[in-house]
Design a protein around this motif. Structure first.
Motif, PDB file in Angstrom:
ATOM      1  N   ALA A  28       2.703  13.918 -15.062  1.00  0.00           N
ATOM      2  CA  ALA A  28       1.546  13.245 -14.090  1.00  0.00           C
ATOM      3  C   ALA A  28       1.447  14.570 -13.285  1.00  0.00           C
ATOM      4  N   HIS A  29       0.623  14.462 -12.164  1.00  0.00           N
ATOM      5  CA  HIS A  29       0.044  15.749 -11.156  1.00  0.00           C
ATOM      6  C   HIS A  29      -0.664  15.126  -9.932  1.00  0.00           C
ATOM      7  N   TYR A  30      -0.007  16.151  -9.414  1.00  0.00           N
ATOM      8  CA  TYR A  30      -0.202  15.874  -7.836  1.00  0.00           C
ATOM      9  C   TYR A  30      -1.896  15.575  -7.136  1.00  0.00           C
ATOM     10  N   ASN A  60      -0.590  11.721  -8.742  1.00  0.00           N
ATOM     11  CA  ASN A  60       0.895  10.875  -9.554  1.00  0.00           C
ATOM     12  C   ASN A  60       1.105   9.924 -10.212  1.00  0.00           C
ATOM     13  N   ARG A  62       1.712   8.393 -14.017  1.00  0.00           N
ATOM     14  CA  ARG A  62       2.106   9.793 -15.674  1.00  0.00           C
ATOM     15  C   ARG A  62       1.237   8.899 -16.535  1.00  0.00           C
ATOM     16  N   ARG A 218       2.292  21.694 -10.306  1.00  0.00           N
ATOM     17  CA  ARG A 218       1.905  20.472  -9.652  1.00  0.00           C
ATOM     18  C   ARG A 218       0.757  20.130  -8.908  1.00  0.00           C
TER      19      ARG A 218
END
Length: 236
Positions: A28-30, A60, A62, A218
Motif C-alpha cells: 500500500a502507498h500514500y 493506503n 493494500r 512512502r
C-alpha cells in the motif's frame, strides 16, 4: 514495480509512467494510483484477484499486481490533489475502485497525463496567480537549500496566509508537500543520471540517503533503485 521498462515523468504531486509493468507483491502507498493496461490482474487486500483493464486505487489501500502488462500506464497522485478520489465511498479493495474505460486509451505517456489530469482536475499554468507562479520559480532556484514560506511570501509581496492558500487552491498541494515533491523530482533525476542514493539525497536536500529512501517508498511504493533502472525520465 520490478521488471519495469518505460518512460516516466514527475510533477508536483504526480508521478506518471508508461511502458512495461511487472508484478508487485502486496503493498500500500500514500498516493492514489491510476493503473491501465490490457490483461492486468490485481489482488485486493481480501485476497480476491480480478482481471481489469483499468483501476483507480485509493490511497493506503493494500493491493498486489499479480500479472502486469507489456504496454501499461500508471499515475501516482498525491491525495491532496485527488479530492474525493483519495478515499471513494464503499471501496475496500483495489478492485473496488476499478473504472471502466471503453475503448481503453492509447498506451502512451501523454494520454496518461491527460487522463489523470482530467479525472482529478488541475489548474492550467497559464491561469496561476502571478505571485504563486513567481513563488514556484523561486523554489526551483532555491532547492536544494531550505525553502521558507515566510521568505517566499516577502519576495512575491503576499501575506503568508494568502500564499499558503494559493498553493492549496491552485497548485493542488499545501506548501510543504509541494516542496517535498520538488525535492523528490530532483532526487529521481540524480538517480537517473547514475548518481548514488547518497548523491541524490544531497542533490535534492534530503538529510541523508535513508530519509530519501523512506520518502520514495512512502510516496511511490517501491525502492529508489526500481525507479532508476530501466526507466527513461522525461524532464520538463
Amino acid at each position: 514495480m520490478n521488471g519495469w521498462r518505460g518512460r516516466a515523468a514527475i510533477t508536483p504531486g504526480r508521478f506518471y509512467y508508461g511502458g512495461h509493468i511487472g508484478a508487485a507483491a502486496m503493498h500500500a502507498h500514500y498516493a492514489v494510483q491510476l493503473l491501465i493496461g490490457d490483461g492486468l490482474i490485481l489482488r485486493g487486500g481480501d485476497g480476491t484477484a480480478h482481471e481489469l483493464t483499468a483501476a483507480l486505487i485509493p490511497a493506503n489501500t493494500r493491493h498486489a499486481i499479480v500479472r502486469g502488462t507489456d504496454a501499461g500506464l500508471l499515475a501516482l497522485i498525491d491525495p491532496a490533489q485527488a479530492g474525493d478520489l483519495a478515499h471513494p465511498p464503499g471501496t475496500g479493495s483495489a478492485a473496488a475502485g476499478a473504472i471502466d474505460l471503453s475503448p481503453p486509451p492509447r498506451h502512451d505517456l501523454p494520454t496518461l497525463i491527460a487522463l489523470a489530469d482530467e479525472i482529478t482536475g488541475t489548474v492550467p499554468a497559464a491561469h496561476l496567480h502571478p505571485g504563486l507562479a513567481q513563488a514556484m520559480r523561486l523554489i526551483d532556484e532555491t532547492l536544494p537549500g531550505q525553502v521558507r514560506l515566510s521568505a517566499l511570501a516577502d519576495a512575491v509581496h503576499l501575506s503568508e496566509s494568502r500564499l499558503a492558500h494559493l498553493f492549496r487552491e491552485q497548485a493542488g498541494l499545501p506548501f510543504r508537500p509541494y516542496v517535498l515533491w520538488m525535492r523528490l523530482r530532483l532526487a529521481l533525476y540524480a538517480l537517473a543520471d547514475g548518481g548514488t542514493l547518497t548523491d541524490a539525497a544531497h542533490t535534492a536536500g534530503f538529510s541523508d540517503s535513508a530519509h530519501l529512501s523512506r520518502t520514495i517508498r512512502r510516496m511511490m511504493g517501491d525502492a529508489p533503485s526500481v525507479l532508476s533502472a530501466g526507466v527513461r525520465w522525461l524532464r520538463g
